[in-house]
Design an enzyme around this catalytic site. Structure first.
Site, short mmCIF file in Angstrom:
data_model
loop_
_atom_site.label_atom_id
_atom_site.label_comp_id
_atom_site.label_asym_id
_atom_site.label_seq_id
_atom_site.Cartn_x
_atom_site.Cartn_y
_atom_site.Cartn_z
N ASP A 295 0.86 -1.18 0.00
CA ASP A 295 0.00 0.00 0.00
C ASP A 295 0.91 1.24 0.00
O ASP A 295 2.13 1.14 0.18
CB ASP A 295 -0.97 -0.01 1.18
C1 NOJ Z 1 -3.88 4.04 0.10
C2 NOJ Z 1 -5.07 3.13 0.13
O1 NOJ Z 1 -5.08 2.38 1.30
C3 NOJ Z 1 -5.14 2.20 -1.07
O2 NOJ Z 1 -6.34 1.49 -1.01
C4 NOJ Z 1 -4.97 2.96 -2.34
O3 NOJ Z 1 -5.06 2.10 -3.43
C5 NOJ Z 1 -3.63 3.68 -2.31
N1 NOJ Z 1 -3.60 4.59 -1.19
C6 NOJ Z 1 -3.36 4.43 -3.61
O4 NOJ Z 1 -4.14 5.54 -3.71
#
Ligand code: NOJ
Length: 765
Positions: A295
């Site tokens: 993530d």
């Molecule tokens: C953080 C989020 O938890 C995730 O779901 C997302 O895809 C990413 N940021 C990218 O924006």
């Protein structure tokens, strides 16, 4: 001299690479097996280039995570200018993706194309209902279609990959990300998850109309302690395997190309660095061949969790555990080279991660044409087309859940004088929801616009805003300020007094749910409850239209207000969809994918709970049973609940056998009758309960559902088939099997009110 030899070398590589690409194209006609080409390519790559493929950076101007730390921007620029990047997120539009792709192809030695990813969660520009809302349709074709359209629009703008579907099961409405998934149930969650993957990826990943999907957040992120985002998760193997993993497995079985790990730790290990999840289960037991992206920044955060004493160790832990691509933290590009050179990470581990990334790039057809997803013509004609908006309207209507309709107040009897009151009546932005990709702000059809278009021309509409939900700036990134201004109450009271009926559009701001938006109070924010009570005091003929991203505490409303319509955040066509339902042009059929609690203190709450040693109900003759002394028991509205303008009755539950062996089928039959005055859809549901097992089993588990249209007065026999496959679970021996013994089977229109019967699964020798 040095420059000359460099040029020679580049030329040699170019020729080699061209031969390789031509060969790739030729062979593809025969077989989609890219493995030998990937091996050859890896053989040509330097360690620095390999790490480049494992590095993803964000578009500088559009961050969906914390702002860059000192030095990050410089580093990003450096990597980009050398073409040492495998993927970018949040770069969109034909123009921008083309520019970035050209730059990387030109600067990098081997010309490996970039992969462009984005959070296309419920639409790209045409917005569909938020995922939790769409799951309330229980309509898998609709779910698949919205993902397909989102993929078509995103791919037309140069996007290859969406960070969706979110398949996190959650039981806690405080957690803001409940809006991104399909709710609390692993069975419904699995079917919705697979439909979304099919929608995004279609039959061929290399079609320029489809994009790669990403099952996230692996795994158990939805169980963040106390519903606070990014918090830790402490969970039994039993819950992990029986509740959390099934939707991820369903994505895998549907061919999902990528997985994303999560920000949380699971039982003491941050998910990004968890070898049990990533290596043993996902890549080992399940044989997943695509790649895992961390993530945003989560590789760095492995150190903040306290699993590593510095970022270098965090990098080592993450790559060894199986996080193939580093989203945004720049840890791989900073530390992985040294880790490999010093032998702390075998180069073969990096190679394997690169192989997975390249495999997906091959599958997407990017080696054949890195610009295949860049179509100015398609971007102009397909994105936000009328056809897409018509589909959005249809899906939005299917997602609406009628929660209460006392005295048949709905559909509206026309013509009348209606006061339309509340902060969300004329709002054209909130219905778009959070995680809105490239939606144009303020572009949704408001409820006001929808009503004006749909209601009879003699209906007089009065308007009062009453109050606001927030004050000041609001966006995905902003801290919200809640408004407590009551100066609009007087006008609201006046409008209500003058009207035959009041429609109140109230709820949450859409940026009160999604990432980093946990709440401790799940009532109506700000002064809306006060506004509702003020209006109700002068005119109790109230229809509440709710917009919200999570189950809310609506106990007062449920007790007092005669009609309540749950509309979530319905997307671009919100106002039209709601007006169709209020006017009776469309008979609602949605059912809740998550329980609505009576108060926040009941959380986590879910229908498929265990019995406890002291089950009971309000009629218990002593106090020593599992309950709250200050609240009624059970949810306000249970999972699977939703009304229609007509009524349905279930009778005559019959089983074709009372004992089955593991190779036999059980036929579960019941009669469903539309006992009302209007045709309508009913979502008939089948649940089971395994009465005694090697580990305790839930009191009910959904195992089937059917969406059925019945004309007024029509009756139909409905049949569900159960097999031993449906009775399987991860048991005390760590095996996925059905255990012999007695089961209950239930059929009904929600998880609370059912007909029931008993059968037995026989021991097989
Ligand atoms: C953080 C989020 O938890 C995730 O779901 C997302 O895809 C990413 N940021 C990218 O924006």
């Amino acid at each position: 001299m040095k420059t000359g030899s460099n040029t020679m070398r580049s030329l040699q590589f170019l020729i080699l690479f061209l031969c390789f690409v031509i060969n790739a194209c030729a062979q593809k006609l025969v077989s989609p097996n890219y493995e030998s080409k990937i091996d050859a390519l890896i053989g040509l790559m330097t360690l620095e280039e390999k790490i480049g493929q494992l590095t993803q950076i964000s578009n500088h101007f559009d961050l969906t995570g914390p702002p860059p730390q000192e030095g990050d921007d410089k580093k990003r620029y450096e990597l980009l200018s050398k073409g040492l990047i495998g993927s970018m997120l949040n770069v969109t539009s034909v123009e921008d993706t083309r520019r970035a792709q050209e730059m990387v192809l030109e600067k990098s030695r081997l010309g490996i194309p970039l992969l462009f990813g984005m959070d296309v969660i419920h639409g790209y520009r045409t917005m569909f209902p938020i995922p939790l809302g769409e799951a309330a349709s229980w309509d898998l074709e609709a779910v698949e279609l919205s993902s397909r359209i989102a993929a078509r629009e995103a791919s037309a703008s140069g996007i290859h990959w969406t960070f969706a579907p979110v398949v996190d099961i959650t039981r806690d409405a405080r957690w803001g990300r409940i809006m991104e998934g399909a709710g609390e149930d692993p069975y419904l969650g699995s079917l919705v998850a697979a439909a979304r993957v099919r929608g995004f990826q279609g039959d061929h990943l290399d079609s320029s109309y489809t994009i790669a999907a990403c099952a996230k957040h692996f795994a158990a992120y939805g169980f963040a302690e106390s519903g606070r985002d990014y918090n830790i998760v402490d969970m039994s193997e039993n819950t992990l395997y029986n509740v959390v993993l099934p939707p991820f497995k369903a994505c895998l079985d549907a061919g999902v190309a990528t997985f994303m790990s999560g920000y949380h730790e699971l039982n003491g290990i941050p998910a990004t660095a968890d070898p049990l999840l990533l290596r043993d289960i996902l890549k080992g037991e399940w044989g997943f061949e695509g790649f895992v992206v961390s993530d945003y920044n989560s590789v760095r955060e492995v150190a903040s969790h306290g699993l590593a004493s510095n970022r270098q160790e965090a990098t080592q832990r993450a790559i060894l555990a199986g996080s193939d691509m580093d989203m945004g933290s720049l840890c791989y590009s900073t530390y992985l080279g040294e880790l490999v050179e010093s032998g702390r990470v075998p180069e073969s581990v990096a190679d394997e991660a690169v192989r997975r990334v390249l495999r997906v790039k091959f599958q997407l057809g990017l080696f054949e044409d890195p610009f295949r997803y860049c179509s100015p013509e398609r971007e102009r004609t397909e994105v936000y087309s009328e056809k897409n908006r018509a589909a959005s309207l249809d899906i939005a209507r299917k997602s609406i859940v009628l929660l209460k309709n006392e005295g048949g107040l709905l559909p509206l009897k026309q013509p009348r004088r209606i006061a339309v009151i509340g902060p969300l009546v004329k709002d054209k932005d909130v219905p778009l929801g959070s995680w809105r990709a490239r939606a144009i702000d303020n572009s949704a059809v408001s409820l006001w616009e929808g009503l004006q278009k749909t209601l009879h021309k003699d209906t007089e509409l009065l308007y009062a805003e009453g109050c606001r939900i927030t004050a000041g700036k609001r966006s995905f990134r902003d801290k919200l300020t809640i408004s407590y201004d009551t100066s609009g109450f007087a006008a609201a009271r006046e409008a209500a007094r003058d009207a035959d009926l009041v429609i109140m559009a109230i709820g949450e701001d859409c940026f009160q749910s999604a990432e980093a938006r946990s709440r401790t109070d799940i009532g109506l924010p700000g002064v809306q409850q006060q506004l509702l009570e003020t209006v109700y005091a002068v005119n109790p003929n109230v229809v509440v239209v709710l917009m919200n991203g999570r189950p809310l505490d609506l106990s007062w409303m449920a007790e007092n207000v005669p009609a309540i319509v749950e509309t979530w955040f319905l997307g671009s066509e919100s106002g039209n969809a709601i007006a169709d339902v209020l006017s009776g042009k469309y008979n609602p059929s949605g059912k809740l994918p998550a329980s609505f609690p009576r108060s926040v203190g009941q959380l986590p709450i879910y229908y498929n709970h265990k019995s406890t040693g002291r089950p009971g109900n309000e009629n218990h003759n002593h106090i020593f049973w599992s309950h709250y002394i200050d609240e009624k028991q059970g949810p306000l509205w249970p999972f699977g609940y939703g009304l229609s303008y007509t009524t349905f009755e279930y009778t005559g539950l019959e089983l074709n056998k009372t004992v089955i062996s593991s190779d036999e089928q059980l036929e579960v039959k019941a009669t469903l009758e539309n006992t009302g005055k209007m045709g309508g859809h009913e979502i008939a549901q089948l649940y089971i309960c395994d009465l005694a097992g090697s580990i305790t089993r839930p009191v009910k588990e959904l195992k089937g559902f059917r969406k059925i249209w019945l004309e007024a007065g029509e009756q139909r026999e409905i049949t569900f088939i159960l097999t031993a496959e449906d009775l399987k679970f991860y048991n005390a021996a760590g095996k996925w099997e059905a255990e012999p013994g007695e089961f209950k089977v239930f059929v009904g229109g929600n998880s609370r009110e059912n007909l029931e019967a008993v059968f037995e699964l026989k021991e097989t020798r």
